[in-house]
Design a protein around this motif. Structure first.
Motif, PDB file in Angstrom:
ATOM      1  N   TRP B  34       0.844  -1.195   0.000  1.00  0.00           N
ATOM      2  CA  TRP B  34       0.000   0.000   0.000  1.00  0.00           C
ATOM      3  C   TRP B  34       0.877   1.242   0.000  1.00  0.00           C
ATOM      4  CZ3 TRP B  34      -5.341   0.121  -0.199  1.00  0.00           C
ATOM      5  CH2 TRP B  34      -6.013  -1.102   0.009  1.00  0.00           C
ATOM      6  N   TYR B  35       0.456   2.215  -0.791  1.00  0.00           N
ATOM      7  CA  TYR B  35       1.158   3.488  -0.894  1.00  0.00           C
ATOM      8  C   TYR B  35       0.158   4.617  -0.761  1.00  0.00           C
ATOM      9  CZ  TYR B  35       5.423   1.249  -2.558  1.00  0.00           C
ATOM     10  OH  TYR B  35       6.560   0.491  -2.661  1.00  0.00           O
ATOM     11  N   GLN B  36       0.633   5.717  -0.177  1.00  0.00           N
ATOM     12  CA  GLN B  36      -0.151   6.939  -0.104  1.00  0.00           C
ATOM     13  C   GLN B  36       0.454   7.957  -1.061  1.00  0.00           C
ATOM     14  OE1 GLN B  36       0.500   9.987   2.955  1.00  0.00           O
ATOM     15  NE2 GLN B  36      -1.593   9.637   3.675  1.00  0.00           N
ATOM     16  N   GLN B  37      -0.387   8.607  -1.855  1.00  0.00           N
ATOM     17  CA  GLN B  37       0.104   9.628  -2.776  1.00  0.00           C
ATOM     18  C   GLN B  37      -0.593  10.944  -2.494  1.00  0.00           C
ATOM     19  OE1 GLN B  37      -0.570   9.003  -7.016  1.00  0.00           O
ATOM     20  NE2 GLN B  37       1.238  10.207  -7.529  1.00  0.00           N
ATOM     21  N   THR B  38       0.184  11.957  -2.156  1.00  0.00           N
ATOM     22  CA  THR B  38      -0.331  13.304  -1.925  1.00  0.00           C
ATOM     23  C   THR B  38       0.508  14.298  -2.710  1.00  0.00           C
ATOM     24  OG1 THR B  38       1.097  13.652  -0.004  1.00  0.00           O
ATOM     25  CG2 THR B  38      -1.103  12.741   0.421  1.00  0.00           C
ATOM     26  N   PRO B  39      -0.068  15.460  -3.046  1.00  0.00           N
ATOM     27  CA  PRO B  39       0.717  16.466  -3.769  1.00  0.00           C
ATOM     28  C   PRO B  39       1.934  16.938  -2.985  1.00  0.00           C
ATOM     29  CG  PRO B  39      -1.625  16.949  -3.907  1.00  0.00           C
ATOM     30  CD  PRO B  39      -1.479  15.844  -2.912  1.00  0.00           C
ATOM     31  N   GLY B  40       1.829  16.994  -1.673  1.00  0.00           N
ATOM     32  CA  GLY B  40       2.928  17.516  -0.871  1.00  0.00           C
ATOM     33  C   GLY B  40       4.022  16.514  -0.569  1.00  0.00           C
ATOM     34  N   GLN B  41       3.647  15.294  -0.273  1.00  0.00           N
ATOM     35  CA  GLN B  41       4.614  14.270   0.137  1.00  0.00           C
ATOM     36  C   GLN B  41       4.931  13.263  -0.961  1.00  0.00           C
ATOM     37  OE1 GLN B  41       6.213  14.419   3.105  1.00  0.00           O
ATOM     38  NE2 GLN B  41       5.112  16.348   3.336  1.00  0.00           N
ATOM     39  N   GLY B  42       4.183  13.302  -2.036  1.00  0.00           N
ATOM     40  CA  GLY B  42       4.432  12.351  -3.117  1.00  0.00           C
ATOM     41  C   GLY B  42       3.972  10.956  -2.752  1.00  0.00           C
ATOM     42  N   LEU B  43       4.662   9.982  -3.303  1.00  0.00           N
ATOM     43  CA  LEU B  43       4.324   8.574  -3.078  1.00  0.00           C
ATOM     44  C   LEU B  43       5.112   8.046  -1.900  1.00  0.00           C
ATOM     45  CD1 LEU B  43       4.394   7.608  -6.793  1.00  0.00           C
ATOM     46  CD2 LEU B  43       2.579   6.817  -5.279  1.00  0.00           C
ATOM     47  N   GLN B  44       4.394   7.541  -0.903  1.00  0.00           N
ATOM     48  CA  GLN B  44       5.051   7.034   0.291  1.00  0.00           C
ATOM     49  C   GLN B  44       4.543   5.633   0.606  1.00  0.00           C
ATOM     50  OE1 GLN B  44       4.159  10.614   2.920  1.00  0.00           O
ATOM     51  NE2 GLN B  44       6.328  10.304   3.344  1.00  0.00           N
ATOM     52  N   PHE B  45       5.457   4.772   0.951  1.00  0.00           N
ATOM     53  CA  PHE B  45       5.161   3.378   1.270  1.00  0.00           C
ATOM     54  C   PHE B  45       4.505   3.286   2.638  1.00  0.00           C
ATOM     55  CE2 PHE B  45       5.737  -1.132   1.293  1.00  0.00           C
ATOM     56  CZ  PHE B  45       6.151  -1.473   2.574  1.00  0.00           C
ATOM     57  N   LEU B  46       3.399   2.562   2.680  1.00  0.00           N
ATOM     58  CA  LEU B  46       2.696   2.355   3.946  1.00  0.00           C
ATOM     59  C   LEU B  46       3.095   1.029   4.577  1.00  0.00           C
ATOM     60  CD1 LEU B  46      -0.753   3.719   2.830  1.00  0.00           C
ATOM     61  CD2 LEU B  46       0.328   4.352   4.991  1.00  0.00           C
ATOM     62  N   PHE B  47       2.777  -0.054   3.907  1.00  0.00           N
ATOM     63  CA  PHE B  47       3.129  -1.394   4.382  1.00  0.00           C
ATOM     64  C   PHE B  47       2.956  -2.428   3.278  1.00  0.00           C
ATOM     65  CE2 PHE B  47      -0.624   0.185   6.905  1.00  0.00           C
ATOM     66  CZ  PHE B  47      -1.599  -0.099   5.971  1.00  0.00           C
ATOM     67  N   GLU B  48       3.530  -3.604   3.545  1.00  0.00           N
ATOM     68  CA  GLU B  48       3.432  -4.727   2.622  1.00  0.00           C
ATOM     69  C   GLU B  48       3.019  -5.966   3.393  1.00  0.00           C
ATOM     70  OE1 GLU B  48       6.975  -6.531   1.424  1.00  0.00           O
ATOM     71  OE2 GLU B  48       6.017  -7.837  -0.054  1.00  0.00           O
ATOM     72  N   TYR B  49       2.152  -6.721   2.787  1.00  0.00           N
ATOM     73  CA  TYR B  49       1.717  -7.986   3.359  1.00  0.00           C
ATOM     74  C   TYR B  49       2.050  -9.121   2.408  1.00  0.00           C
ATOM     75  CZ  TYR B  49      -0.658  -5.552   7.078  1.00  0.00           C
ATOM     76  OH  TYR B  49      -0.912  -4.779   8.174  1.00  0.00           O
ATOM     77  N   PHE B  50       2.460 -10.219   3.006  1.00  0.00           N
ATOM     78  CA  PHE B  50       2.764 -11.427   2.241  1.00  0.00           C
ATOM     79  C   PHE B  50       2.291 -12.608   3.059  1.00  0.00           C
ATOM     80  CE2 PHE B  50       4.788 -13.961  -0.893  1.00  0.00           C
ATOM     81  CZ  PHE B  50       5.323 -15.057  -0.225  1.00  0.00           C
ATOM     82  N   SER B  51       1.456 -13.435   2.460  1.00  0.00           N
ATOM     83  CA  SER B  51       0.917 -14.608   3.157  1.00  0.00           C
ATOM     84  C   SER B  51       0.360 -14.240   4.526  1.00  0.00           C
ATOM     85  CB  SER B  51       1.997 -15.690   3.291  1.00  0.00           C
ATOM     86  OG  SER B  51       2.317 -16.211   2.025  1.00  0.00           O
ATOM     87  N   GLU B  52      -0.445 -13.205   4.536  1.00  0.00           N
ATOM     88  CA  GLU B  52      -1.192 -12.759   5.717  1.00  0.00           C
ATOM     89  C   GLU B  52      -0.327 -12.139   6.810  1.00  0.00           C
ATOM     90  OE1 GLU B  52      -4.593 -15.432   6.828  1.00  0.00           O
ATOM     91  OE2 GLU B  52      -3.621 -16.824   5.419  1.00  0.00           O
ATOM     92  N   THR B  53       0.956 -11.916   6.513  1.00  0.00           N
ATOM     93  CA  THR B  53       1.875 -11.349   7.504  1.00  0.00           C
ATOM     94  C   THR B  53       2.424 -10.032   6.987  1.00  0.00           C
ATOM     95  OG1 THR B  53       2.496 -13.548   8.280  1.00  0.00           O
ATOM     96  CG2 THR B  53       3.987 -11.726   8.818  1.00  0.00           C
ATOM     97  N   GLN B  54       2.517  -9.059   7.870  1.00  0.00           N
ATOM     98  CA  GLN B  54       3.126  -7.795   7.464  1.00  0.00           C
ATOM     99  C   GLN B  54       4.622  -8.002   7.329  1.00  0.00           C
ATOM    100  OE1 GLN B  54       3.665  -4.026  10.034  1.00  0.00           O
ATOM    101  NE2 GLN B  54       1.809  -3.584   8.876  1.00  0.00           N
ATOM    102  N   ARG B  55       5.153  -7.752   6.144  1.00  0.00           N
ATOM    103  CA  ARG B  55       6.558  -8.024   5.876  1.00  0.00           C
ATOM    104  C   ARG B  55       7.410  -6.760   5.950  1.00  0.00           C
ATOM    105  NH1 ARG B  55       8.174 -11.754   0.789  1.00  0.00           N
ATOM    106  NH2 ARG B  55       7.281 -10.077  -0.445  1.00  0.00           N
ATOM    107  N   ASN B  56       6.826  -5.640   5.574  1.00  0.00           N
ATOM    108  CA  ASN B  56       7.540  -4.376   5.646  1.00  0.00           C
ATOM    109  C   ASN B  56       6.574  -3.285   6.077  1.00  0.00           C
ATOM    110  OD1 ASN B  56      10.359  -4.773   4.565  1.00  0.00           O
ATOM    111  ND2 ASN B  56       9.178  -5.654   2.891  1.00  0.00           N
ATOM    112  N   LYS B  57       7.112  -2.254   6.682  1.00  0.00           N
ATOM    113  CA  LYS B  57       6.271  -1.168   7.169  1.00  0.00           C
ATOM    114  C   LYS B  57       6.963   0.165   6.931  1.00  0.00           C
ATOM    115  CE  LYS B  57       3.592   0.120  11.305  1.00  0.00           C
ATOM    116  NZ  LYS B  57       3.853   1.558  11.208  1.00  0.00           N
TER     117      LYS B  57
END
Lengths: 114, 114
Positions: B34-57
């Motif tokens: 998941w990514y958030q995109q705003t005019p001020g901050q641009g594209l920012q990584f929220l988190f990643e899930y793999f096989s029901e587990t959060q792998r990156n944040k």
């Protein structure tokens, strides 16, 4: 920490002219590099990627990019721009093993004049 | 082959409310980011899930949370909405099991917080 700089916020080119969009990255090891394109109201589409090997990579829609480690650059090029190429272009860097966690540049908006 | 599907595409909430966004990845893809995109901050990584587990944040407050189901569909939730949460939320799926694959993005969910 990794970072990406796209120095050009907005570029205007004439249809049929060549295009080069600049991207500089900061990363300690060999990076995974990507170029994405975003049309208004749309998600991002991958144009091309560099993981390793040949430093000149070919992508979709006639785009190519060259990885230059000495300059920490990954510039996107196209020999002849079409009006449909007008969009926003994002360069991104990821790390091995966590390439889903991309760091994006601020983007370059491309305008194509007829 | 169907692409990444995000619902809803547009929504309006008021400050203090919570919101849940849904993402269905490409069939066979087990990684969802998941990514958030705003005019001020641009594209920012929220988190990643793999096989029901959060792998990156990414670096977002605890008000932002997510989960992944056994069929790889993912949801993200934002509680106690703030005006600054207004953004395009992009979901991306990947086939890679080692976090090295390319991301396929959906068209996004545009959240407006009033």
């Amino acid at each position: 920490a990794q970072s990406v700089t796209q120095p050009d916020i907005h570029i205007t080119v004439s249809e049929g002219a060549s295009l080069e969009l600049r991207c500089n990255y900061s990363y300690g090891a060999t990076p995974y590099l990507f170029w994405y394109v975003q049309s208004p109201g749309q998600g991002l589409q991958l144009l091309l990627k560099y993981f390793s090997g040949d430093t000149l990579v070919q992508g979709i829609k006639g785009f190519e990019a060259e990885f230059k480690r000495s300059q920490s650059s990954f510039n996107l090029r196209k020999p002849s721009v079409h009006w449909s190429d007008a969009a926003e272009y994002f360069c991104a860097v990821g790390a091995a093993g966590t390439a889903s966690k991309l760091t994006f540049g601020t983007g370059t908006r491309l305008q194509v004049t007829l | 082959k169907a692409g990444v599907t995000q619902t809803p595409r547009y929504l309006i909430k008021t400050r203090g409310q919570q919101v849940t966004l849904s993402c269905s990845p490409i069939s066979g893809h087990r990684s969802v980011s998941w990514y958030q995109q705003t005019p001020g901050q641009g594209l920012q990584f929220l988190f990643e899930y793999f096989s029901e587990t959060q792998r990156n944040k990414g670096n977002f407050p605890g008000r932002f949370s997510g989960r992944q189901f056994s069929n790889s569909r993912s949801e993200m939730n934002v509680s106690t909405l703030e005006l600054g949460d207004s953004a395009l939320y992009l979901c991306a799926s990947s086939l890679s099991t080692r976090g090295t694959g390319e991301l396929f993005f959906g068209e996004g969910s545009r959240l407006t917080v009033l």
